[in-house]
Design an enzyme around this catalytic site. Structure first.
Site, PDB file in Angstrom:
ATOM      1  CB  THR A 249      -0.943   0.085   1.089  1.00 42.28           C
ATOM      2  OG1 THR A 249      -1.412  -1.231   1.387  1.00 42.28           O
ATOM      3  CG2 THR A 249      -2.033   0.757   1.155  1.00 42.28           C
ATOM      4  N   GLY A 252       3.297   2.907  -4.935  1.00 43.68           N
ATOM      5  CA  GLY A 252       3.132   3.840  -6.082  1.00 43.68           C
ATOM      6  C   GLY A 252       3.303   5.447  -5.717  1.00 43.68           C
ATOM      7  CG  ASP A 253       0.416   7.082  -3.265  1.00 39.38           C
ATOM      8  OD1 ASP A 253       0.095   7.405  -4.229  1.00 39.38           O
ATOM      9  OD2 ASP A 253      -0.415   6.599  -2.171  1.00 39.38           O
TER      10      ASP A 253
HETATM   11  P1  ATP Z   1       0.057   0.825  -4.703  1.00 46.55           P
HETATM   12  O1  ATP Z   1       0.014  -0.586  -4.099  1.00 46.55           O
HETATM   13  O2  ATP Z   1       0.284   1.894  -3.779  1.00 46.55           O
HETATM   14  O3  ATP Z   1      -1.464   1.027  -5.413  1.00 46.55           O
HETATM   15  P2  ATP Z   1       0.691   0.832  -7.302  1.00 46.55           P
HETATM   16  O4  ATP Z   1      -0.098  -0.437  -7.783  1.00 46.55           O
HETATM   17  O5  ATP Z   1       0.524   2.183  -7.751  1.00 46.55           O
HETATM   18  O6  ATP Z   1       0.999   0.881  -5.786  1.00 46.55           O
HETATM   19  P3  ATP Z   1       3.237  -0.582  -8.146  1.00 46.55           P
HETATM   20  O7  ATP Z   1       3.335  -0.732  -9.664  1.00 46.55           O
HETATM   21  O8  ATP Z   1       2.861  -1.971  -7.578  1.00 46.55           O
HETATM   22  O9  ATP Z   1       2.275   0.657  -7.912  1.00 46.55           O
HETATM   23  O10 ATP Z   1       4.545  -0.193  -7.374  1.00 46.55           O
HETATM   24  C1  ATP Z   1       5.037   0.987  -7.427  1.00 46.55           C
HETATM   25  C2  ATP Z   1       6.702   0.808  -7.412  1.00 46.55           C
HETATM   26  O11 ATP Z   1       7.248   0.130  -6.198  1.00 46.55           O
HETATM   27  C3  ATP Z   1       7.373  -0.108  -8.523  1.00 46.55           C
HETATM   28  O12 ATP Z   1       7.419   0.420  -9.921  1.00 46.55           O
HETATM   29  C4  ATP Z   1       8.438  -0.704  -7.722  1.00 46.55           C
HETATM   30  O13 ATP Z   1       9.554   0.251  -7.993  1.00 46.55           O
HETATM   31  C5  ATP Z   1       8.059  -0.683  -6.494  1.00 46.55           C
HETATM   32  N1  ATP Z   1       7.603  -1.893  -6.077  1.00 46.55           N
HETATM   33  C6  ATP Z   1       6.410  -2.596  -5.977  1.00 46.55           C
HETATM   34  N2  ATP Z   1       6.126  -3.808  -5.543  1.00 46.55           N
HETATM   35  C7  ATP Z   1       7.379  -4.247  -5.421  1.00 46.55           C
HETATM   36  C8  ATP Z   1       8.074  -5.434  -5.058  1.00 46.55           C
HETATM   37  N3  ATP Z   1       7.242  -6.644  -5.016  1.00 46.55           N
HETATM   38  N4  ATP Z   1       9.540  -5.686  -4.871  1.00 46.55           N
HETATM   39  C9  ATP Z   1      10.213  -4.488  -5.308  1.00 46.55           C
HETATM   40  N5  ATP Z   1       9.779  -3.148  -5.504  1.00 46.55           N
HETATM   41  C10 ATP Z   1       8.363  -3.144  -5.708  1.00 46.55           C
HETATM   42  O1  RIB Z   2      -2.121   4.838  -2.618  1.00 50.43           O
HETATM   43  C1  RIB Z   2      -2.448   4.264  -1.357  1.00 50.43           C
HETATM   44  C2  RIB Z   2      -3.608   5.111  -0.826  1.00 50.43           C
HETATM   45  O2  RIB Z   2      -4.920   5.218  -1.555  1.00 50.43           O
HETATM   46  C3  RIB Z   2      -3.891   5.064   0.499  1.00 50.43           C
HETATM   47  O3  RIB Z   2      -3.383   5.735   1.437  1.00 50.43           O
HETATM   48  C4  RIB Z   2      -5.308   5.468   0.429  1.00 50.43           C
HETATM   49  O4  RIB Z   2      -5.698   6.450   1.378  1.00 50.43           O
HETATM   50  C5  RIB Z   2      -5.779   5.280  -0.839  1.00 50.43           C
HETATM   51  O5  RIB Z   2      -6.136   6.725  -1.209  1.00 50.43           O
END
Ligand code: ATP
Ligand code: RIB
Length: 315
Positions: A249, A252-253
């Site tokens: 979680t 991406g941020d």
């Molecule tokens: P979120 O879970 O916040 O929604 P997201 O789906 O927007 O994340 P991801 O593409 O999953 O974003 O991940 C963002 C960045 O985090 C990736 O580009 C990578 O650098 C890092 N990351 C995510 N998962 C992994 C992992 N399993 N191992 C190493 N780095 C990771």
């Molecule tokens: O990207 C993660 C975030 O998405 C969480 O902190 C939640 O607040 C949602 O906005």
């Protein structure tokens, strides 16, 4: 400011569960936590922790969460001159389930975030004039976000999340960098991404739709990008392998906040290096629970991009 955020502040209610529940199912979770979240504030705090001078333009509710969110942002050294408490609204909230292995699902209720408007862009005209990088997301009013992107004279990064099936073309045209994860890219373009190679079609489609530079994050595989000026090249920046994923979680941020920091601080370094730095920060965040609580600070990593080399490949 180095990094200006126009966007969301949300309080996260996080249940840790052995696996994500199915529709209609009730599950016993293993633990519960609250945290300061919302993509906008998360991205801002990620940049602030690395040492960026940051400000956020946001709205919280007239409840206890709103007040404590302001205190928290101040502790993180974020400028909150343009964060407004809205007396008749609730602070945005997110209900999050995190499974063993780190996978999550999230429901948000935007509350006060929806009240961000064009007039908030006008009120912060000084910040808009002087800041190096602007970050927006799609958890606040879309109309106001379009105005913010249009008015900003510097480099803008739009994290188009949560993704819209019908993304207004202005969002793609007015942002310098359009960044989404693989699921969001698939929803916006209609092209599923099941492998690194699949990313090319989605990148090309997003450029066709009006974007200048597109980054797609790919979880453990890192990120890919393409520029409108050279659609022959898709560049892949891999992520470091991590020992154990605890909670993705906010990964991406942390990526977006770190990218903004590196672009503001090292504007002449190539994009693949700035993305490499962002991947390094994000890969640390997945190894700790929570969102902002999992983001590394400048004591944990070397932030001088001129002294590091990250792997990258043209595909
Ligand atoms: P979120 O879970 O916040 O929604 P997201 O789906 O927007 O994340 P991801 O593409 O999953 O974003 O991940 C963002 C960045 O985090 C990736 O580009 C990578 O650098 C890092 N990351 C995510 N998962 C992994 C992992 N399993 N191992 C190493 N780095 C990771
Ligand atoms: O990207 C993660 C975030 O998405 C969480 O902190 C939640 O607040 C949602 O906005």
């Amino acid at each position: 400011m180095e990094v200006l955020v126009f966007g969301s502040a949300i309080v996260d209610f996080i249940c840790y569960v052995p696996r994500l529940p199915k529709a209609g199912e009730t599950l016993h979770g293993t633990s519960f936590a609250t945290g300061f979240g919302g993509k906008g504030a998360n991205q801002c705090v990620a940049a602030a922790k690395l040492g960026a001078k940051t400000a956020i333009i946001a709205k919280v509710g007239g409840d206890a969460w709103g007040k404590s969110y302001l205190d928290h942002l101040e502790k993180e050294k974020v400028n909150i001159d343009h964060v407004q408490i809205c007396p008749n609204e609730t602070t945005g909230i997110a209900q999050i389930s995190v499974a063993d292995g780190g996978e999550n699902n999230i429901v948000i209720v935007s509350g006060a975030n929806e009240l961000l408007s064009e007039s908030d862009v006008k009120k912060a005209s000084d910040l808009f004039r002087e800041s190096k990088v602007l970050i927006c997301q799609l958890e606040a009013s879309i109309e106001a976000t379009i105005v913010a992107l249009k008015e900003f004279p510097g480099i803008s990064i739009l994290n188009a999340a949560p993704a819209l099936e019908n993304t207004p073309s202005e969002l793609l045209e007015y942002s310098t960098i359009f960044c989404v994860n693989e699921n969001e890219a698939a929803l916006i373009t209609g092209f599923p991404i099941n492998s690194l190679g699949d990313s090319r079609a989605a990148l090309l489609r997003l450029i066709e739709m009006g974007a200048s530079t597109v980054i797609i994050t790919l979880g453990g595989q890192g990120a890919v990008y393409m520029k409108k000026t050279n659609t022959q090249e898709m560049v892949h920046v891999p992520a470091e392998k991590v020992a154990k994923v605890i909670d993705t979680t906010g990964a991406g941020d942390s990526f977006i906040g770190a990218l903004a920091f590196y672009i503001a601080r090292f504007p002449d370094v190539p994009l693949h290096q700035q993305i490499g730095g962002a991947c390094e920060v994000a890969s640390i965040s997945v190894q700790f629970p929570g969102t902002q609580s999992s983001f590394p600070d400048a004591k944990q990593i070397h932030t001088d991009l001129t002294k590091k080399q990250f792997a990258w490949k043209i595909l």
